[in-house]
Design a protein around this motif. Structure first.
Motif, short mmCIF file in Angstrom:
data_model
loop_
_atom_site.label_atom_id
_atom_site.label_comp_id
_atom_site.label_asym_id
_atom_site.label_seq_id
_atom_site.Cartn_x
_atom_site.Cartn_y
_atom_site.Cartn_z
N GLY A 278 7.71 -11.01 -13.42
CA GLY A 278 8.03 -9.72 -14.03
C GLY A 278 6.92 -8.71 -13.86
N LEU A 279 5.66 -9.16 -14.01
CA LEU A 279 4.53 -8.24 -13.86
C LEU A 279 4.42 -7.72 -12.42
N VAL A 280 4.61 -8.62 -11.44
CA VAL A 280 4.51 -8.19 -10.03
C VAL A 280 5.59 -7.17 -9.70
N ILE A 281 6.84 -7.47 -10.08
CA ILE A 281 7.94 -6.54 -9.80
C ILE A 281 7.72 -5.22 -10.53
N GLY A 282 7.30 -5.33 -11.81
CA GLY A 282 7.13 -4.14 -12.62
C GLY A 282 6.01 -3.23 -12.15
N GLN A 283 4.95 -3.80 -11.59
CA GLN A 283 3.81 -2.99 -11.17
C GLN A 283 3.83 -2.62 -9.70
N LEU A 284 4.36 -3.52 -8.86
CA LEU A 284 4.34 -3.27 -7.42
C LEU A 284 5.45 -2.31 -7.01
N PHE A 285 6.59 -2.41 -7.69
CA PHE A 285 7.74 -1.58 -7.31
C PHE A 285 8.07 -0.55 -8.39
N ALA A 286 7.09 -0.16 -9.18
CA ALA A 286 7.35 0.79 -10.26
C ALA A 286 7.37 2.23 -9.79
N THR A 292 8.67 5.06 -0.99
CA THR A 292 9.13 6.07 -0.02
C THR A 292 8.15 6.21 1.13
N LEU A 293 6.86 6.32 0.82
CA LEU A 293 5.85 6.44 1.87
C LEU A 293 5.81 5.19 2.75
N THR A 294 5.92 4.02 2.10
CA THR A 294 5.94 2.78 2.88
C THR A 294 7.14 2.75 3.83
N ALA A 295 8.31 3.16 3.33
CA ALA A 295 9.51 3.20 4.18
C ALA A 295 9.33 4.14 5.36
N ILE A 296 8.68 5.28 5.14
CA ILE A 296 8.45 6.24 6.24
C ILE A 296 7.53 5.64 7.30
N ILE A 297 6.44 5.01 6.84
CA ILE A 297 5.47 4.42 7.78
C ILE A 297 6.14 3.31 8.60
N ILE A 298 6.88 2.41 7.91
CA ILE A 298 7.55 1.31 8.62
C ILE A 298 8.61 1.88 9.58
N GLY A 299 9.32 2.93 9.16
CA GLY A 299 10.33 3.54 10.02
C GLY A 299 9.73 4.15 11.27
N VAL A 300 8.57 4.82 11.11
CA VAL A 300 7.89 5.40 12.28
C VAL A 300 7.46 4.31 13.25
N ALA A 317 14.89 0.93 5.73
CA ALA A 317 16.09 1.34 5.00
C ALA A 317 16.15 0.67 3.63
N VAL A 318 15.80 -0.61 3.56
CA VAL A 318 15.81 -1.33 2.28
C VAL A 318 14.80 -0.70 1.31
N LEU A 319 13.59 -0.43 1.78
CA LEU A 319 12.57 0.18 0.92
C LEU A 319 13.00 1.57 0.46
N GLY A 320 13.58 2.35 1.39
CA GLY A 320 14.07 3.67 1.01
C GLY A 320 15.16 3.59 -0.05
N GLY A 321 16.06 2.63 0.09
CA GLY A 321 17.11 2.46 -0.92
C GLY A 321 16.54 2.07 -2.28
N LEU A 322 15.57 1.17 -2.29
CA LEU A 322 14.95 0.78 -3.55
C LEU A 322 14.23 1.96 -4.21
N ALA A 323 13.56 2.80 -3.38
CA ALA A 323 12.88 3.98 -3.92
C ALA A 323 13.88 4.94 -4.56
N TRP A 324 15.02 5.14 -3.91
CA TRP A 324 16.03 6.06 -4.45
C TRP A 324 16.60 5.52 -5.77
N ILE A 325 16.87 4.20 -5.83
CA ILE A 325 17.39 3.60 -7.06
C ILE A 325 16.38 3.74 -8.20
N ARG A 326 15.10 3.47 -7.89
CA ARG A 326 14.07 3.57 -8.91
C ARG A 326 13.92 5.01 -9.40
N HIS A 327 14.01 5.97 -8.48
CA HIS A 327 13.90 7.38 -8.85
C HIS A 327 15.04 7.77 -9.79
#
Length: 701
Positions: A278-286, A292-300, A317-327
Motif C-alpha cells: 500500500g505504501l509503494v502504490i500510494g507514494q510511487l503512483f500518487a 504523465t512525464l514518464t509516459a511522454i519519455i517512454i513514448g518518445v 499508453a498504460v502510464l498515461g491512462g493511469l495518470a488520467w485516472i489519478r488526475h
C-alpha cells in the motif's frame, strides 16, 4: 489409574500446550535431520515445507505495518537458516549414497530443480547458483545487515531523547500514565529488535557461504564416490553428481534468497505505518504529473527507429491512462471537500442585508487561541486536527490537577498574524505568542546535548529553552544528540498548558466558582448550604480560591476548604485572613507538593534582625506595610541569588517566614523570583523536620 492417565493426556494436549510444544519439537526435528537418515519422500516434504515457510515469512514481512509487528523475525531467521542447513546435510547424505542410481535418486524436488530450472545443463546450473548466491550474499544480505547495524546504533542513541519526549507529553497532559508505559515498552522493544536483527543478519551471510562450500564438497565427494565406489566413468559421475548437487543447492538457495528479501523489507521500512504494498502504490503512483512525464519519455523512446516500438508505446499508453485516472480522482476529492463550504456560504445571509442587533455585540473570550492560516489544518475539525485533541486533553488534566474546569479555549484564524504564528489571549489580552511549523519538528535543548543541528534556530515558547525547527527525517539524529523532539501541535499545546497553569486564578471566575460549588454540593449539599450565602457571599469564596491559585496551591480538596471557611466566617469576612486559615489547613498538602515523601523540609529563612525589621514595618503599616526602598532592593537581590543557588543544588526555592509576614513577602518577592514559594511556620506539619539551608539577611559578608 487409567482414567487419571487419560485426564493428564487430555490436559497435555490442550491447544495452549500444543502451541508451546510446537517450537521445541520443530527444533529437535531439525537437529535430528543432521544425524538421522531420511527417506527420499520425507526429504521432498521438508524441501517443500522450507519453500512454503520462506514465502510465508516474506508475505508477513510485506503486510506488517511496522517492524515490531514481526518482532519474532530474528528468531524465525535463525530457525529457517538452521532448517536449510539441516536439509543440506540430509540431502548430501542421500546424494552421496544413492546418487549413482540416477537423477531422481535424491527425490523429485532436487530432480526438478536440477533438470527443469536449468535444463539439465550443469554449466548453466553452476552459473545460476553462483549468481543467486552473489545476489543474496553481496547485495541483499550485506545491505540489510548494514541497515540493521545502523538502525540498532541510532535506535540505542535515540532512546534518552525519546524517553524525554514521552515524559514531556505526559507532563503536558497529552497522554496518560498507561500510554506512557506502552510507549516506553515499545521503545525498549524497538532497540532490542534492531539489535537482534543486526546479529541475525549474520546467519544469512553464513548460510550463503556454507551453500558455496557444500556445493564444492558435494561435487568433489560425488566424483570420488561415483568413480571409486561405483565404477562410474568420470564424465558420467561428474554429470550425475554435479546435476544433483546443483538441484540440491538451488532448492536451498532460493528459499534463502526469499528470506533475505524479507529481512531487507523489515529493516528498510521508514516512518509510515502501513503494509509495504500500500505504501509503494500510494507514494510511487500518487502524483499524476510524474506518471504523465514518464509516459511522454517512454513514448518518445518508442518512436526511435530500431527500438521495440510496440512494447514502449504500450507501456506509455498504460502510464498515461493511469495518470488520467489519478488526475480525475484528485479532482473529485477536491470537489467533494469544497461542496460543504460552498453550501454553507450560500446559506449564509448577506451581512449588509440585516439590521444591527444584539447578536452583533460579541463577548470577549475568557481564553482564546488565534492562529495564522498555515496552522488552520491543526485546529480544523474537518481535517481531524491534532491540536484539538491535545487541547481537550489539557483541559481534562488541568481539571484533575488544579481542581476546577476552566473555560473552553475558543480557536479562530487571524489573517493579521504571520502564516505560522499563533497568539494566546486571556480576556482579549495577549499573554503568549509563538510560531509553529506543521510538518516539521522542534528539537529542544534540555541543557546537555552533544552537538548542534541543521535547522531554523528558535526558542521554546513555553519555557524559553534554545531549540531548532528541523525536518521530520532528522528525528533520530536529534534524539541521538540528546534533544527532546516534539511536533508542531505539541509545541502549541505545551505553551497553552503553561499559560493556563500560570493564569489559573484569572480563569476562576464567578461562573466557574458557582459551578464548582454546585459540583461539591452534589456530594455534600448541607456543607454548601451552610456556607453560601448564609455565612459568606460567593464573591468572597471566589477571592479566597483565587488567592490560593495565585501561589500555586491547587483547590482539589474543596471539602477541607469549605469546612475551614464555614468555621472562621462568623469571625471574619476578610479574604486575606480566610486564606491564611485555609493555607494552614492545607499545610500538609502544600508541603507534600514541595517536598514529596518524608524528606527534610530544606528551606531558606530570614536573618533574625531582618525579620524584626519587617515585623516592625508590618505593625506600623498594617497588612500593606511598606519596606524601606534600600532594604527592599537588598532583599530582592539577595533572595534572587540564594534562590538560584537552591535550584542549582537541586532544591526547590522555598522561604520560611512567620505567618504575619507570609502574604506580604509572597506578593513582594513573586515578581522578582517567580519560582519562589513562601510558606509560614504554621503551615509545616509537626511530623516534618525543618532544615535551614540558607539565610537571607540585610547584609552579606
Amino acid at each position: 489409574m487409567a482414567l487419571n492417565d487419560t485426564l493428564n493426556l487430555r490436559q497435555l494436549l490442550t491447544p495452549a500446550n500444543l502451541r508451546q510444544l510446537a517450537a521445541p519439537i520443530l527444533i529437535i526435528m531439525i537437529l535430528s535431520m543432521m544425524v538421522l537418515p531420511l527417506p527420499v519422500f520425507l526429504l521432498d516434504v521438508f524441501f517443500t515445507f522450507n519453500i512454503a515457510v520462506s514465502v510465508m515469512v516474506m508475505l508477513v514481512a510485506m503486510y506488517s505495518r511496522k517492524p515490531l509487528d514481526f518482532s519474532v523475525f530474528p528468531t524465525v531467521l535463525l530457525v529457517t537458516t538452521l532448517l536449510r542447513l539441516s536439509l543440506n546435510v540430509a540431502s548430501t547424505r542421500i546424494v552421496l549414497l544413492e546418487g549413482h542410481g540416477g537423477p531422481d535418486a535424491a527425490g523429485k524436488v532436487i530432480e526438478a530443480f536440477g533438470n527443469f530450472l536449468v535444463g539439465g545443463n550443469t554449466a548453466v546450473g553452476i552459473v545460476v547458483f553462483v549468481i543467486l548466491t552473489v545476489i543474496n550474499f553481496v547485495v541483499i544480505t550485506k545491505g540489510a545487515g548494514r541497515i540493521a547495524e545502523v538502525s540498532a546504533r541510532f535506535t540505542l542513541d535515540a532512546m534518552p531523547g525519546k524517553q524525554m519526549a514521552i515524559d514531556a507529553d505526559l507532563n503536558a497532559g497529552l497522554i496518560d500514565e498507561k500510554e506512557a508505559k506502552r510507549r516506553r515498552k515499545e521503545i525498549a522493544q524497538e532497540s532490542d529488535f534492531y539489535g537482534a536483527m543486526d546479529g541475525a543478519s549474520k546467519f544469512v551471510r553464513g548460510d550463503a557461504v556454507a551453500g558455496i562450500i557444500i556445493l564444492v564438497i558435494n561435487i568433489i565427494g560425488g566424483l570420488f564416490v561415483g568413480v571409486m565406489q561405483h565404477d562410474m566413468a568420470v564424465g558420467d559421475a561428474a554429470h550425475t553428481y554435479t546435476l544433483l548437487t546443483i538441484g540440491d543447492g538451488l532448492v536451498a538457495q532460493i528459499p534463502a534468497l526469499i528470506i533475505s528479501v524479507a529481512a531487507g523489507l523489515v529493516v528498510s521500512r521508514v516512518g509510515d505505518e502501513g503494509d509495504i504494498g500500500g505504501l509503494v502504490i500510494g507514494q510511487l503512483f500518487a502524483n499524476p504529473a510524474v506518471m504523465t512525464l514518464t509516459a511522454i519519455i517512454i513514448g518518445v523512446l518508442g518512436l526511435i527507429p530500431g527500438m521495440p516500438n510496440l512494447v514502449f508505446l504500450l507501456l506509455a499508453a498504460v502510464l498515461g491512462g493511469l495518470a488520467w485516472i489519478r488526475h480525475k480522482q484528485m479532482q473529485e476529492a477536491e470537489a467533494e471537500a469544497a461542496a460543504p463550504a460552498a453550501a454553507k456560504q450560500a446559506e449564509a445571509p448577506r451581512a449588509d442585508a440585516q439590521e444591527a442587533s444584539w447578536n452583533d455585540v460579541s463577548q470577549v473570550d475568557v481564553l482564546g487561541l488565534e492562529v495564522g492560516y498555515r496552522l488552520i489544518p491543526m485546529v480544523d475539525k474537518g481535517q481531524d486536527g491534532e491540536l484539538l485533541k491535545r487541547i481537550r486533553g489539557l483541559r481534562k488534566k488541568f481539571a484533575q490537577e488544579v481542581g476546577f474546569l476552566s473555560s473552553p479555549v475558543h480557536i479562530r484564524d487571524n489573517l493579521e498574524l504571520k502564516p505560522n504564528a499563533y497568539r494566546i489571549a486571556l480576556k482579549g489580552v495577549e499573554v503568549g505568542s509563538g510560531e509553529a511549523y506543521p510538518g516539521q519538528l522542534m528539537a529542544i535543548n534540555p541543557g546537555h546535548v552533544s552537538g548542534p543541528l541543521q535547522g531554523r534556530e528558535t526558542t521554546d515558547p513555553a519555557f524559553g529553552l534554545p531549540a531548532f525547527w528541523i525536518d521530520t527525517g532528522m528525528r533520530e539524529q536529534a534524539h541521538a544528540l540528546g534533544y527532546t523532539v516534539v511536533d508542531a501541535s505539541t509545541v502549541v499545546a505545551t505553551h497553552l498548558n503553561h499559560v493556563i497553569l500560570n493564569h489559573a486564578a484569572e480563569l476562576l471566575g464567578r461562573q466557574e466558582t458557582q459551578a464548582l460549588l454546585d459540583h461539591v454540593g452534589k456530594d455534600s449539599p448541607k456543607l454548601i448550604e451552610d456556607l453560601v450565602p448564609k455565612l459568606l457571599p460567593i464573591g468572597t469564596v471566589q477571592r479566597v480560591l483565587q488567592n490560593l491559585l495565585e501561589e500555586g496551591v491547587n483547590i482539589r480538596d474543596m471539602r477541607s476548604i469549605i469546612e475551614v471557611l464555614a468555621e472562621h466566617a462568623p469571625r471574619t469576612q476578610d479574604p486575606v485572613q480566610l486564606t491564611v486559615k485555609v493555607r494552614e489547613a492545607l499545610g500538609r498538602a502544600i508541603i507534600q507538593g514541595l517536598f514529596p515523601g518524608n524528606a527534610d523540609v530544606n528551606v531558606m529563612a530570614l536573618e533574625p534582625g531582618l525579620e524584626r525589621i519587617l515585623m516592625q514595618a508590618m505593625s506600623a503599616g498594617g497588612e500593606g506595610g511598606a519596606i524601606e526602598p534600600g532594604l527592599a532592593d537588598t532583599l530582592l537581590r539577595q533572595t534572587a541569588q540564594i534562590a538560584q543557588r537552591q535550584e542549582d543544588i537541586g532544591l526547590p526555592p522555598v522561604l520560611l517566614v512567620p505567618s504575619q509576614l507570609r502574604m506580604l513577602l509572597s506578593r513582594f518577592l513573586r515578581r522578582a523570583v517567580p519560582s519562589l514559594k513562601v510558606i509560614s511556620n504554621s503551615e509545616v506539619p509537626e511530623s516534618r523536620t525543618i532544615r535551614v539551608t540558607a539565610m537571607i539577611g540585610a547584609q552579606q559578608g
